[in-house]
Motif scaffolding. Structure first.
Motif, PDB file in Angstrom:
ATOM      1  N   ALA A   4       0.899  -1.329  -0.212  1.00 56.81           N
ATOM      2  CA  ALA A   4       0.162   0.049   0.310  1.00 56.81           C
ATOM      3  C   ALA A   4       0.746   1.421   0.046  1.00 56.81           C
ATOM      4  O   ALA A   4       0.569   2.330  -1.057  1.00 56.81           O
ATOM      5  CB  ALA A   4      -0.727   0.144   1.319  1.00 56.81           C
ATOM      6  N   LYS A   5       1.822   1.286   0.959  1.00 56.17           N
ATOM      7  CA  LYS A   5       2.852   2.204   0.588  1.00 56.17           C
ATOM      8  C   LYS A   5       3.734   2.981  -0.696  1.00 56.17           C
ATOM      9  O   LYS A   5       4.006   3.925  -0.689  1.00 56.17           O
ATOM     10  CB  LYS A   5       3.844   2.063   1.896  1.00 56.17           C
ATOM     11  CG  LYS A   5       3.928   2.315   3.245  1.00 56.17           C
ATOM     12  CD  LYS A   5       4.286   1.358   3.898  1.00 56.17           C
ATOM     13  CE  LYS A   5       4.480   1.389   5.560  1.00 56.17           C
ATOM     14  NZ  LYS A   5       5.359   1.306   6.332  1.00 56.17           N
ATOM     15  N   MET A   6       3.499   1.900  -1.767  1.00 55.24           N
ATOM     16  CA  MET A   6       4.447   1.926  -2.550  1.00 55.24           C
ATOM     17  C   MET A   6       3.595   3.034  -3.841  1.00 55.24           C
ATOM     18  O   MET A   6       3.718   3.493  -4.656  1.00 55.24           O
ATOM     19  CB  MET A   6       4.840   0.682  -3.302  1.00 55.24           C
ATOM     20  CG  MET A   6       6.062  -0.115  -2.745  1.00 55.24           C
ATOM     21  SD  MET A   6       6.992   0.024  -2.688  1.00 55.24           S
ATOM     22  CE  MET A   6       7.512   1.067  -4.627  1.00 55.24           C
ATOM     23  N   THR A   7       1.923   2.918  -3.729  1.00 50.73           N
ATOM     24  CA  THR A   7       1.259   3.572  -4.353  1.00 50.73           C
ATOM     25  C   THR A   7       1.205   4.793  -4.416  1.00 50.73           C
ATOM     26  O   THR A   7      -0.030   5.597  -4.351  1.00 50.73           O
ATOM     27  CB  THR A   7      -0.084   2.947  -4.075  1.00 50.73           C
ATOM     28  OG1 THR A   7      -0.850   2.933  -2.483  1.00 50.73           O
ATOM     29  CG2 THR A   7       0.018   1.634  -4.470  1.00 50.73           C
ATOM     30  N   ASN A   8       1.428   5.247  -2.244  1.00 46.42           N
ATOM     31  CA  ASN A   8       1.158   6.407  -1.910  1.00 46.42           C
ATOM     32  C   ASN A   8      -0.018   7.274  -1.535  1.00 46.42           C
ATOM     33  O   ASN A   8      -0.576   7.585  -1.104  1.00 46.42           O
ATOM     34  CB  ASN A   8       2.131   8.017  -2.800  1.00 46.42           C
ATOM     35  CG  ASN A   8       3.559   7.743  -3.745  1.00 46.42           C
ATOM     36  OD1 ASN A   8       4.179   7.488  -4.257  1.00 46.42           O
ATOM     37  ND2 ASN A   8       4.250   8.052  -2.315  1.00 46.42           N
ATOM     38  N   LEU A   9      -0.628   6.028  -1.423  1.00 44.91           N
ATOM     39  CA  LEU A   9      -2.222   5.619  -1.316  1.00 44.91           C
ATOM     40  C   LEU A   9      -2.439   5.381   0.541  1.00 44.91           C
ATOM     41  O   LEU A   9      -2.141   3.698  -0.052  1.00 44.91           O
ATOM     42  CB  LEU A   9      -3.580   5.889  -2.119  1.00 44.91           C
ATOM     43  CG  LEU A   9      -3.495   6.662  -3.161  1.00 44.91           C
ATOM     44  CD1 LEU A   9      -4.766   5.486  -4.439  1.00 44.91           C
ATOM     45  CD2 LEU A   9      -3.964   7.731  -2.733  1.00 44.91           C
ATOM     46  N   ALA A  10      -2.428   5.843   1.410  1.00 47.95           N
ATOM     47  CA  ALA A  10      -2.509   4.917   2.423  1.00 47.95           C
ATOM     48  C   ALA A  10      -3.837   4.505   2.494  1.00 47.95           C
ATOM     49  O   ALA A  10      -4.617   4.602   2.202  1.00 47.95           O
ATOM     50  CB  ALA A  10      -1.891   6.308   4.046  1.00 47.95           C
ATOM     51  N   ASN A  11      -3.679   3.278   3.834  1.00 49.22           N
ATOM     52  CA  ASN A  11      -4.647   2.096   3.748  1.00 49.22           C
ATOM     53  C   ASN A  11      -5.441   1.586   3.006  1.00 49.22           C
ATOM     54  O   ASN A  11      -6.534   1.256   3.150  1.00 49.22           O
ATOM     55  CB  ASN A  11      -5.560   2.773   5.096  1.00 49.22           C
ATOM     56  CG  ASN A  11      -5.348   3.649   6.084  1.00 49.22           C
ATOM     57  OD1 ASN A  11      -4.630   3.168   6.680  1.00 49.22           O
ATOM     58  ND2 ASN A  11      -6.026   4.345   6.447  1.00 49.22           N
ATOM     59  N   CYS A  12      -4.924   1.387   1.470  1.00 52.76           N
ATOM     60  CA  CYS A  12      -5.645   0.811   0.517  1.00 52.76           C
ATOM     61  C   CYS A  12      -4.581  -0.511   0.951  1.00 52.76           C
ATOM     62  O   CYS A  12      -5.403  -1.763  -0.226  1.00 52.76           O
ATOM     63  CB  CYS A  12      -5.251   0.967  -0.616  1.00 52.76           C
ATOM     64  SG  CYS A  12      -2.778   0.528  -1.431  1.00 52.76           S
ATOM     65  N   ASP A  13      -4.527  -0.937   1.599  1.00 51.15           N
ATOM     66  CA  ASP A  13      -4.759  -2.644   1.920  1.00 51.15           C
ATOM     67  C   ASP A  13      -5.495  -2.925   3.388  1.00 51.15           C
ATOM     68  O   ASP A  13      -5.352  -3.964   3.832  1.00 51.15           O
ATOM     69  CB  ASP A  13      -3.097  -2.830   3.249  1.00 51.15           C
ATOM     70  CG  ASP A  13      -3.246  -1.669   4.172  1.00 51.15           C
ATOM     71  OD1 ASP A  13      -3.702  -1.035   4.136  1.00 51.15           O
ATOM     72  OD2 ASP A  13      -2.431  -2.489   4.664  1.00 51.15           O
ATOM     73  N   LYS A  14      -6.331  -1.970   3.651  1.00 46.56           N
ATOM     74  CA  LYS A  14      -7.305  -2.242   4.238  1.00 46.56           C
ATOM     75  C   LYS A  14      -9.041  -2.432   3.740  1.00 46.56           C
ATOM     76  O   LYS A  14     -10.416  -1.900   4.734  1.00 46.56           O
ATOM     77  CB  LYS A  14      -7.091  -1.464   5.624  1.00 46.56           C
ATOM     78  CG  LYS A  14      -5.912  -1.407   6.167  1.00 46.56           C
ATOM     79  CD  LYS A  14      -5.483  -0.575   6.951  1.00 46.56           C
ATOM     80  CE  LYS A  14      -4.555  -0.912   8.150  1.00 46.56           C
ATOM     81  NZ  LYS A  14      -4.199   0.366   9.121  1.00 46.56           N
ATOM     82  N   LEU A  15      -9.151  -2.206   2.811  1.00 47.50           N
ATOM     83  CA  LEU A  15     -10.319  -2.291   2.251  1.00 47.50           C
ATOM     84  C   LEU A  15     -10.883  -3.435   1.226  1.00 47.50           C
ATOM     85  O   LEU A  15     -10.843  -4.628   1.441  1.00 47.50           O
ATOM     86  CB  LEU A  15      -9.821  -1.608   0.241  1.00 47.50           C
ATOM     87  CG  LEU A  15      -9.417  -0.416   0.291  1.00 47.50           C
ATOM     88  CD1 LEU A  15      -8.856   0.387  -1.051  1.00 47.50           C
ATOM     89  CD2 LEU A  15     -10.529   0.917   1.137  1.00 47.50           C
ATOM     90  N   LYS A  16     -12.366  -3.543   1.558  1.00 48.27           N
ATOM     91  CA  LYS A  16     -13.311  -4.616   1.634  1.00 48.27           C
ATOM     92  C   LYS A  16     -12.961  -4.098  -0.161  1.00 48.27           C
ATOM     93  O   LYS A  16     -12.842  -3.429  -1.210  1.00 48.27           O
ATOM     94  CB  LYS A  16     -14.396  -3.397   1.969  1.00 48.27           C
ATOM     95  CG  LYS A  16     -14.738  -4.246   3.127  1.00 48.27           C
ATOM     96  CD  LYS A  16     -16.213  -3.566   3.817  1.00 48.27           C
ATOM     97  CE  LYS A  16     -15.506  -3.239   5.775  1.00 48.27           C
ATOM     98  NZ  LYS A  16     -17.707  -2.869   5.362  1.00 48.27           N
TER      99      LYS A  16
END
Length: 253
Positions: free
Chosen positions: A203-215
């Protein structure tokens, strides 16, 4: 919300509705913000999002106003667009290795503007009897493209010049461990969307926080002028709508 209903939503020619937050749609004008990178793990609706963007643009523009160049490794996913009246040129077979050809096509516009002593797409189209279509460049799963050590600079050039040359650039990828992302080139795109990743490091690589916690039906979107990330829900989408929209528009023209 059903994507079929979204197609009838009142909006301008280059407005695209990406998703909704509590049934309020997230809308962006792609002529004003013409570069978009969609990331996420395999199978998280990146290609569906790409289809929804293309279909909305097709639905509101004629083949004279809009042309599409598709680049994808399988040569199957975007075939409907290549075979339609919206295809930029059916004889040009774009694939993941043909970025040089793409850059040359786009640089032809810069040369044309120079010939007519104008600086950009809008100035050229304002001239009497001159009209160029917006070109949508759609790259579906750019993993192989971004593995090429020379490609990231070419992709960056396209993104940097989109608005000037009348191009909307859309790229999807799950391959985020390459120079394009480590150098932060993805952040120059006007719009960044990410679906779920399996861990926070991805998720960090995309510079968008918390996109590892999406449904499953959620994504994060960030538009440059807003400076905030929003979590949205996707529209319900059925594959048969692709041919339905393309056939309907082709029949008119």
């Amino acid at each position: 919300m059903n994507f079929k209903d979204i197609l009838n939503f009142p909006s301008n020619n280059y407005d695209v509705l990406f998703g909704h937050i509590d049934n309020v749609v997230e809308k962006v004008n792609l002529k004003e913000y013409p570069s978009l990178i969609i990331t996420g793990s395999t199978g998280t609706s990146k290609s569906v999002m790409l289809h929804q963007i293309l279909l909305q643009l097709i639905n509101k523009n004629t083949p004279e106003e809009l042309k599409i160049i598709t680049i994808n490794p399988t040569k199957v996913e975007l075939k409907q667009y290549r075979d339609s009246l919206y295809s930029y040129h059916k004889d040009i077979k774009m694939n993941i290795d043909s970025v040089d050809l793409l850059v040359n096509i786009l640089k032809e516009r810069i040369n044309l503007f120079s010939e007519y002593n104008v600086s950009n797409f809008d100035e050229y189209n304002a001239l009497d009897y001159k009209s160029l279509p917006i070109i949508v460049v759609a790259v579906d799963e750019a993993s192989e493209l971004l593995d090429d050590p020379n490609s990231e600079e070419k992709v960056k050039w396209i993104i940097d010049n989109c608005k000037k040359i009348g191009v909307i650039f859309i790229m999807t990828t799950s391959n985020i461990y390459n120079k394009f992302f480590t150098m932060g080139y993805n952040t120059i795109a006007c719009i960044r969307i990410s679906f779920d990743f399996v861990n926070s490091e991805d998720a960090k690589m995309t510079n968008l926080a918390n996109c590892d916690k999406l449904k499953l039906d959620e994504f994060l979107i960030e538009v440059n002028h807003l400076y905030t990330q929003k979590k949205c829900n996707t529209f319900y989408f059925e594959d048969n709508i692709i041919e339905e929209v393309i056939n309907k528009k082709s029949a008119i023209h």
